[in-house]
Design an enzyme around this catalytic site. Sequence first.
Site, PDB file in Angstrom:
ATOM      1  N   GLU A  48      35.560  54.414  42.478  1.00  0.00           N
ATOM      2  CA  GLU A  48      34.720  54.814  41.326  1.00  0.00           C
ATOM      3  C   GLU A  48      35.362  55.936  40.520  1.00  0.00           C
ATOM      4  O   GLU A  48      34.694  56.864  40.083  1.00  0.00           O
ATOM      5  CB  GLU A  48      33.324  55.256  41.797  1.00  0.00           C
ATOM      6  CG  GLU A  48      32.313  54.137  41.940  1.00  0.00           C
ATOM      7  CD  GLU A  48      31.922  53.461  40.628  1.00  0.00           C
ATOM      8  OE1 GLU A  48      32.035  54.077  39.564  1.00  0.00           O
ATOM      9  OE2 GLU A  48      31.526  52.291  40.690  1.00  0.00           O
TER      10      GLU A  48
HETATM   11  C1  LIG Z   1      37.778  50.613  50.182  1.00  0.00           C
HETATM   12  C2  LIG Z   1      37.923  50.402  48.709  1.00  0.00           C
HETATM   13  C3  LIG Z   1      36.965  49.674  48.034  1.00  0.00           C
HETATM   14  C4  LIG Z   1      37.133  49.407  46.666  1.00  0.00           C
HETATM   15  N1  LIG Z   1      36.251  48.570  46.032  1.00  0.00           N
HETATM   16  C5  LIG Z   1      36.534  48.156  44.765  1.00  0.00           C
HETATM   17  C6  LIG Z   1      35.747  47.146  44.134  1.00  0.00           C
HETATM   18  O1  LIG Z   1      34.782  46.630  44.704  1.00  0.00           O
HETATM   19  N2  LIG Z   1      36.100  46.750  42.889  1.00  0.00           N
HETATM   20  C7  LIG Z   1      37.153  47.281  42.230  1.00  0.00           C
HETATM   21  O2  LIG Z   1      37.423  46.863  41.103  1.00  0.00           O
HETATM   22  N3  LIG Z   1      37.933  48.243  42.798  1.00  0.00           N
HETATM   23  C8  LIG Z   1      37.631  48.685  44.039  1.00  0.00           C
HETATM   24  N4  LIG Z   1      38.416  49.661  44.640  1.00  0.00           N
HETATM   25  C9  LIG Z   1      39.578  50.166  43.921  1.00  0.00           C
HETATM   26  C10 LIG Z   1      39.487  51.620  43.513  1.00  0.00           C
HETATM   27  O3  LIG Z   1      38.625  51.759  42.434  1.00  0.00           O
HETATM   28  C11 LIG Z   1      40.931  52.075  43.251  1.00  0.00           C
HETATM   29  O4  LIG Z   1      41.555  52.218  44.500  1.00  0.00           O
HETATM   30  C12 LIG Z   1      40.995  53.344  42.439  1.00  0.00           C
HETATM   31  O5  LIG Z   1      40.581  53.102  41.130  1.00  0.00           O
HETATM   32  C13 LIG Z   1      42.397  53.956  42.437  1.00  0.00           C
HETATM   33  O6  LIG Z   1      43.348  53.013  42.080  1.00  0.00           O
HETATM   34  P1  LIG Z   1      44.659  52.830  42.975  1.00  0.00           P
HETATM   35  O7  LIG Z   1      44.222  52.640  44.368  1.00  0.00           O
HETATM   36  O8  LIG Z   1      45.489  51.780  42.355  1.00  0.00           O
HETATM   37  O9  LIG Z   1      45.370  54.231  42.913  1.00  0.00           O
HETATM   38  P2  LIG Z   1      46.264  54.811  41.703  1.00  0.00           P
HETATM   39  O10 LIG Z   1      45.589  54.563  40.399  1.00  0.00           O
HETATM   40  O11 LIG Z   1      47.657  54.338  41.872  1.00  0.00           O
HETATM   41  O12 LIG Z   1      46.186  56.364  42.004  1.00  0.00           O
HETATM   42  C14 LIG Z   1      46.953  57.000  43.027  1.00  0.00           C
HETATM   43  C15 LIG Z   1      46.820  58.522  42.856  1.00  0.00           C
HETATM   44  O13 LIG Z   1      47.370  58.890  41.600  1.00  0.00           O
HETATM   45  C16 LIG Z   1      46.431  59.623  40.821  1.00  0.00           C
HETATM   46  N5  LIG Z   1      46.588  59.238  39.420  1.00  0.00           N
HETATM   47  C17 LIG Z   1      46.612  57.994  38.907  1.00  0.00           C
HETATM   48  N6  LIG Z   1      46.778  58.057  37.566  1.00  0.00           N
HETATM   49  C18 LIG Z   1      46.860  59.350  37.241  1.00  0.00           C
HETATM   50  C19 LIG Z   1      47.009  60.050  36.003  1.00  0.00           C
HETATM   51  N7  LIG Z   1      47.082  59.404  34.851  1.00  0.00           N
HETATM   52  N8  LIG Z   1      47.030  61.395  36.055  1.00  0.00           N
HETATM   53  C20 LIG Z   1      46.928  62.073  37.214  1.00  0.00           C
HETATM   54  N9  LIG Z   1      46.794  61.463  38.402  1.00  0.00           N
HETATM   55  C21 LIG Z   1      46.746  60.113  38.425  1.00  0.00           C
HETATM   56  C22 LIG Z   1      45.062  59.211  41.351  1.00  0.00           C
HETATM   57  O14 LIG Z   1      44.091  60.213  41.122  1.00  0.00           O
HETATM   58  C23 LIG Z   1      45.377  59.009  42.830  1.00  0.00           C
HETATM   59  O15 LIG Z   1      45.277  60.224  43.516  1.00  0.00           O
HETATM   60  C24 LIG Z   1      38.235  49.960  45.984  1.00  0.00           C
HETATM   61  C25 LIG Z   1      39.159  50.754  46.679  1.00  0.00           C
HETATM   62  C26 LIG Z   1      39.027  50.963  48.012  1.00  0.00           C
HETATM   63  C27 LIG Z   1      40.068  51.777  48.726  1.00  0.00           C
END
Ligand SMILES: Cc1cc2nc3c(=O)[nH]c(=O)nc-3n(C[C@H](O)[C@H](O)[C@H](O)COP(=O)(O)OP(=O)(O)OC[C@H]3O[C@@H](n4cnc5c(N)ncnc54)[C@H](O)[C@@H]3O)c2cc1C
Length: 605
Positions: free
Chosen positions: A457
């Site tokens: 979220e």
């Molecule tokens: C158990 C679980 C359930 C989930 N359920 C759903 C679901 O039902 N539906 C759905 O659509 N998604 C779901 N998600 C996905 C979740 O919303 C994403 O994991 C989240 O948005 C982060 O994306 P990412 O994992 O690709 O991390 P990334 O976006 O790669 O981020 C990695 C790190 O980099 C930081 N970061 C990224 N971009 C920037 C920036 N521009 N500036 C500074 N810092 C940055 C982030 O804060 C984070 O600390 C789920 C995830 C998990 C783990």
Amino acid sequence: MRATLDFLLRDWLGTASLLARARFAQHTEQTFSAVLDTCERIAREKFAPFNRLVDTQEPHFDGQRVHLPQATHDALAAYVQSGMLAAAQDYEVGGMQLPCVIEMAANAFFSKASVALGGYAMLTSGNASLLMAHGTPVQRNVFAEAQFAGRWFGTMCLSEPQAGSSLSDVATRAEPDGADFEADPLGPRYRLRGNKMWISAGEHEITVNIVHLVLAKIPGPAGKMLPGTRGISLFIVPKHLVDTQARLTGERNDVALAGLNHKLGYRGTVNTLLNFGEGRFPVRGAAGAIGYRVGRPGEGLRCMFHMMNEARIGVGLGAVMLGFAGYEESLAYARQRPQGRPITGAGKDAAQPQVPLIQHADIKRMLLAQKAYVEGGLALSLYCARLVDEQHTGDAAAAAEAGTLLDVLTPIAKSWPSEWCLEANSLAIQVLGGYGYTRDFGVEQHWRDNRLNMIHEGTHGIQALDLLGRKVVLHDGAGLKLLELRIRATAAQAAAVPELAATATQLRLALHGLAAATRSAWATGAPEEALANATPYLQAFGHLVLAWLWLDVGLAAQRSGSPLAPGKLAAMRYFHAYELPKLDAWLAVVARRESLPLAMHDEWF
Ligand SMILES: Cc1cc2nc3c(=O)[nH]c(=O)nc-3n(C[C@H](O)[C@H](O)[C@H](O)COP(=O)(O)OP(=O)(O)OC[C@H]3O[C@@H](n4cnc5c(N)ncnc54)[C@H](O)[C@@H]3O)c2cc1C
């Protein structure tokens, strides 16, 4: 927890005043209590006893089907039976027209008992509520009502392997399905192709159908997809196709489970990688998952985020409840575990029997910290939920004010409990010592389950950028100004109470520090300088909000004469004495626009 919940709802937020509003006219204080009683009972009987089981018996994919424990099916059947899926909806669609604050309070019992089991229900009611706001009448009758009735469950499909925080990089394509694509009674019909990662509740057999809400881009005339978020649209993609009477047509849609994700916690909610339209289940003679557009092209994110305030407050409240579960377990343990003897001026007398852990000051400090975090977090969540009610049912001025306040408070409602109620879970483990580190007690699972909340979220970092980069500067800082007025009003009331006057002064000083740091952060107008320290800003902002809410709760406790008052005032004092001073360190780097994170070179790590 129930006593605190009732105190906050009744004595602090005065939820009975909502009964004067037309939408809630058929309710009474008794019906509100009855909903809480029912949910508390179902959570105790059908959720809590299976929380460990759904953690150890992880969802399993045999290549064809996903297997979940029977307890998952039973718990969710009981939840559906309670009518809670449609709790806030109109009576005409089978709802109860409950205020948001009561609905959230009732759902809190499920999060505390088993947050992972509750996940399916939260996604389903969120999905259906979104369709009520943005779907066509047919989409509402077919897809929303079947979900409110619990016949089908729902998902939210935003993330992709290469597009997590950065949704503008969504690559799932949606192309019109045939020349008559606009004539489908279920909505403009498209074929979707792409991969969605991390999809919670993406595959299971709890219900006969699953309604996926999917973000995808519609290519332009040259077949190119618009960069950025503007090109993103929203689609209903059912696992099994249905007709306008919500009957399954017998056709399987082209949505295939590529695999399950094996998580640290939250294991009872199955988490999936879904392939849309790869041709595994060709439908009507062709590859491509059939999806029905919701809203206008390009408005997908706007529709998806329509319910964002509620969804984020809900995530925060889930984090609070996990914190509460750990707090109660560690409190009970500390009361019965004998260990060590008190420190006295004459040293320790080994001939004396050991005392329970709770008699040691350091244990009491850790319990106080947990109490301050989780009860403060609960106050924050309920305060924000009450603002949502104001936004939906208050008069025009009150509704506008609530909306402006929610702009700045929602990032806090989501992120503060995710960080500090997780810290509460860590302290709960510490109170149990070595036993807390084993799987014989629940506290380690609470920590693992809660660790998700800083990630989904909108990650912690993204919430921080949203707060400092957008929300506090939006409309010339209107949200922050309004919040300042509310904080000053509480401080003024407290200043008139001798026992609280010093705390009120401390709060005013902290508010002054935050306002000054906000101005300094933006003094050069360079976003990269201001935002390099967005996360310490988020932490300071959150702690200030909590210090304010604790003082406000403290005032209510004093007025109430409730037996809970001494405990509430002690937790308030803890927060102001031990937590509020942390603001100075967080705000110092914000105010001087500390450049180290920007200046750091990759190769220096
Ligand atoms: C158990 C679980 C359930 C989930 N359920 C759903 C679901 O039902 N539906 C759905 O659509 N998604 C779901 N998600 C996905 C979740 O919303 C994403 O994991 C989240 O948005 C982060 O994306 P990412 O994992 O690709 O991390 P990334 O976006 O790669 O981020 C990695 C790190 O980099 C930081 N970061 C990224 N971009 C920037 C920036 N521009 N500036 C500074 N810092 C940055 C982030 O804060 C984070 O600390 C789920 C995830 C998990 C783990």
